[in-house]
Design a protein around this motif. Structure first.
Motif, mmCIF file in Angstrom:
data_model
loop_
_atom_site.group_PDB
_atom_site.id
_atom_site.type_symbol
_atom_site.label_atom_id
_atom_site.label_comp_id
_atom_site.label_asym_id
_atom_site.label_seq_id
_atom_site.Cartn_x
_atom_site.Cartn_y
_atom_site.Cartn_z
ATOM 1 N N ILE A 254 0.840 -1.203 0.000
ATOM 2 C CA ILE A 254 0.000 0.000 0.000
ATOM 3 C C ILE A 254 0.875 1.253 0.000
ATOM 4 O O ILE A 254 0.594 2.226 -0.717
ATOM 5 C CB ILE A 254 -0.957 -0.007 1.204
ATOM 6 N N PHE A 255 1.944 1.242 0.808
ATOM 7 C CA PHE A 255 2.851 2.394 0.825
ATOM 8 C C PHE A 255 3.384 2.690 -0.581
ATOM 9 O O PHE A 255 3.380 3.834 -1.033
ATOM 10 C CB PHE A 255 4.029 2.136 1.762
ATOM 11 N N TRP A 256 3.866 1.650 -1.238
ATOM 12 C CA TRP A 256 4.394 1.831 -2.597
ATOM 13 C C TRP A 256 3.287 2.297 -3.546
ATOM 14 O O TRP A 256 3.501 3.161 -4.405
ATOM 15 C CB TRP A 256 5.005 0.533 -3.112
ATOM 16 N N SER A 257 2.092 1.735 -3.375
ATOM 17 C CA SER A 257 0.986 2.075 -4.268
ATOM 18 C C SER A 257 0.563 3.532 -4.130
ATOM 19 O O SER A 257 0.208 4.181 -5.112
ATOM 20 C CB SER A 257 -0.209 1.161 -3.995
ATOM 21 N N ILE A 258 0.598 4.067 -2.917
ATOM 22 C CA ILE A 258 0.193 5.462 -2.700
ATOM 23 C C ILE A 258 1.056 6.389 -3.544
ATOM 24 O O ILE A 258 0.559 7.302 -4.221
ATOM 25 C CB ILE A 258 0.300 5.839 -1.213
ATOM 26 N N GLY A 259 2.370 6.133 -3.533
ATOM 27 C CA GLY A 259 3.268 6.965 -4.313
ATOM 28 C C GLY A 259 2.982 6.889 -5.796
ATOM 29 O O GLY A 259 3.000 7.908 -6.508
ATOM 30 N N VAL A 260 2.692 5.691 -6.272
ATOM 31 C CA VAL A 260 2.482 5.520 -7.706
ATOM 32 C C VAL A 260 1.100 6.020 -8.124
ATOM 33 O O VAL A 260 0.926 6.495 -9.250
ATOM 34 C CB VAL A 260 2.698 4.043 -8.106
ATOM 35 N N ILE A 261 0.102 5.946 -7.239
ATOM 36 C CA ILE A 261 -1.213 6.531 -7.553
ATOM 37 C C ILE A 261 -1.064 8.035 -7.783
ATOM 38 O O ILE A 261 -1.638 8.604 -8.725
ATOM 39 C CB ILE A 261 -2.215 6.252 -6.415
ATOM 40 N N ALA A 262 -0.271 8.679 -6.933
ATOM 41 C CA ALA A 262 -0.018 10.110 -7.120
ATOM 42 C C ALA A 262 0.703 10.368 -8.446
ATOM 43 O O ALA A 262 0.416 11.348 -9.149
ATOM 44 C CB ALA A 262 0.807 10.644 -5.952
ATOM 45 N N GLU A 263 1.611 9.481 -8.791
ATOM 46 C CA GLU A 263 2.330 9.583 -10.066
ATOM 47 C C GLU A 263 1.354 9.457 -11.242
ATOM 48 O O GLU A 263 1.451 10.199 -12.222
ATOM 49 C CB GLU A 263 3.388 8.488 -10.115
ATOM 50 N N ILE A 264 0.409 8.526 -11.144
ATOM 51 C CA ILE A 264 -0.588 8.338 -12.200
ATOM 52 C C ILE A 264 -1.420 9.611 -12.380
ATOM 53 O O ILE A 264 -1.665 10.066 -13.498
ATOM 54 C CB ILE A 264 -1.507 7.151 -11.866
ATOM 55 N N ALA A 265 -1.849 10.177 -11.259
ATOM 56 C CA ALA A 265 -2.637 11.407 -11.325
ATOM 57 C C ALA A 265 -1.849 12.514 -12.020
ATOM 58 O O ALA A 265 -2.394 13.268 -12.835
ATOM 59 C CB ALA A 265 -3.043 11.837 -9.918
ATOM 60 N N LEU A 266 -0.561 12.585 -11.717
ATOM 61 C CA LEU A 266 0.280 13.593 -12.366
ATOM 62 C C LEU A 266 0.355 13.367 -13.867
ATOM 63 O O LEU A 266 0.159 14.294 -14.658
ATOM 64 C CB LEU A 266 1.686 13.561 -11.757
ATOM 65 N N PHE A 267 0.633 12.120 -14.277
ATOM 66 C CA PHE A 267 0.758 11.820 -15.696
ATOM 67 C C PHE A 267 -0.556 12.092 -16.441
ATOM 68 O O PHE A 267 -0.554 12.459 -17.615
ATOM 69 C CB PHE A 267 1.182 10.366 -15.911
ATOM 70 N N ALA A 268 -1.669 11.902 -15.750
ATOM 71 C CA ALA A 268 -2.972 12.085 -16.398
ATOM 72 C C ALA A 268 -3.268 13.544 -16.705
ATOM 73 O O ALA A 268 -3.948 13.853 -17.687
ATOM 74 C CB ALA A 268 -4.083 11.504 -15.523
#
Length: 402
Positions: A254-268
């Motif tokens: 979950i910790f790793w996923s939180i960071g990458v979810i934020a990354e996805i939002a940025l890329f979008a």
């Protein structure tokens, strides 16, 4: 790819051929980051299960990064000369998938070191080769690179969270099998990649030496190098440390996923923001976020503090990645693109990140999570180079064309 950035937003995807290309490119990043989603959070855990020390783990994790110092430029320059990028990608992806199966044969350090060299040589070049194809196709077909790339981040989340869920119900032996399955998926997708040819393949001279003689390009490499190098302790010992203080594998995922979810939002949403912005400004934003992120992770193991700073991954990695791609798209001629991508990956993910991961072994062994403070210093150096890039490169289209 061109020497200047587009001035208008990519149009919505309606044409079937554009849709097909966008889908294949998105799947390419999915394949790569399925592997990364298992490897980054859990490969250190598997190595620890083999009885290796923190210093040995640091060495093994850094070896693939060091190998890419030689592998990436060698393969990239060949690709730029021939214009053929897809064929070497297929071979490399296939060999990588098979090499993963050899790791459980022995827990001997030198056996694992030899295999780490193999995966470094076969996996590392896939990203610069595939990114070159992707950026070329995004320009040619008016696709938004960030929205293509974000699917890789989604795959990373699914892999990291899913792997944590699997491991909490099984054993660390499953890490190897999950990497093998992800490797086969990646190989299958690679065979479907487009294979665009550059207009004027280089036939003489070294594109690598040519680029390295450009002071602005060296400043650019320092920006991305120190920014990526600042992730060394995070990539190598975040999961090990979180496990040691009592977090479950699922929580680590979950910790790793939180960071990458934020990354996805940025890329979008970042496409319109990035266009026209000086890459140095983007590098500066990522570097400042790194200073904050690493200081917090070095000073606290509190659940909510970790959750609070993990979204900064969108800045420390995501905005930095977009800055790196934007600079190459705007400043580098198409016939030098793969070499430029390779040098960027070699320096940032090879020498800088490899050195940082290697140093993180003894640093973590001696200081624990306070090793992150050294990463904060690296982010501070990246910030200095970001300001230097802003002063040194004004967006001249012909910088690399003389």
């Amino acid at each position: 790819m061109s020497s200047s950035s587009p001035t208008t937003a990519p149009s919505p995807i309606k044409d079937p051929e554009r849709m097909k290309t966008a889908t294949v490119l998105a799947l390419f990043f999915c394949g790569l980051f399925l592997i990364q989603g298992v490897f980054l959070p859990y490969w250190p855990v598997w190595l620890k299960s083999q009885g290796l020390s923190a210093a040995e783990i640091g060495i093994l994790l850094s070896l693939p990064n060091w190998v890419r110092v030689f592998a990436d430029p060698l393969i990239a320059q060949r690709a730029d000369r021939t214009g053929n990028r897809k064929t070497p990608m297929i071979w490399l992806a296939g060999i990588y998938a098979l090499s993963i199966l050899a790791f459980p044969v022995s827990s001997n350090f030198w056996w694992l070191a030899a295999l780490s060299v193999v995966i470094g040589f076969t996996f590392s070049p896939l990203l610069p080769l595939g990114t070159t194809i992707t950026v070329h196709e995004c320009k040619a077909r008016e696709l938004d690179y960030g929205r293509v790339r974000l699917w890789g981040s989604i795959a990373f989340i699914l892999a990291s969270y899913g792997a944590g869920w699997v491991l909490d119900g099984t054993s660390t032996a499953w890490i190897v099998w999950m990497l093998f399955i992800a490797g086969i998926v990646n190989f299958a997708i690679t065979t479907r990649m487009p294979d665009p040819q550059t207009d004027r393949p280089l036939r003489s001279g070294s594109s690598l030496i040519y680029l390295l003689r450009k002071p602005v390009f060296l400043i650019y490499l320092a920006c991305i190098g120190f920014a990526q190098g600042a992730h060394g302790t995070y990539y190598s010992f975040a999961s090990v440390h979180w496990e040691s203080v009592g977090f479950s594998h699922e929580m680590i995922g979950i910790f790793w996923s939180i960071g990458v979810i934020a990354e996805i939002a940025l890329f979008a949403v970042a496409g319109r923001f990035v266009r026209g912005r000086h890459p140095g400004i983007l590098f500066a934003l990522g570097a400042f976020a790194g200073i904050v992120r690493w200081i917090v992770l070095g000073s606290s193991d509190n659940l909510w503090m970790i959750i609070l700073v993990q979204p900064l991954h969108a800045m420390t990695f995501g905005i930095t990645h977009l800055a790196a791609v934007s600079f190459i798209a705007r400043a580098i001629p198409p016939q030098l693109a793969t070499s430029a991508q390779s040098l960027m990956a070699t320096l940032s993910m090879g020498i800088f990140l490899g050195s940082s991961i290697w140093a993180s072994g003894p640093l973590y062994e001696q200081f624990g999570s306070q090793a992150y403070y050294v990463m904060a210093v690296l982010s501070g150096i990246a910030l200095v180079f970001a300001f230097w890039l802003m002063r040194s490169w004004r967006g001249e289209d012909q910088t690399f064309c003389d």
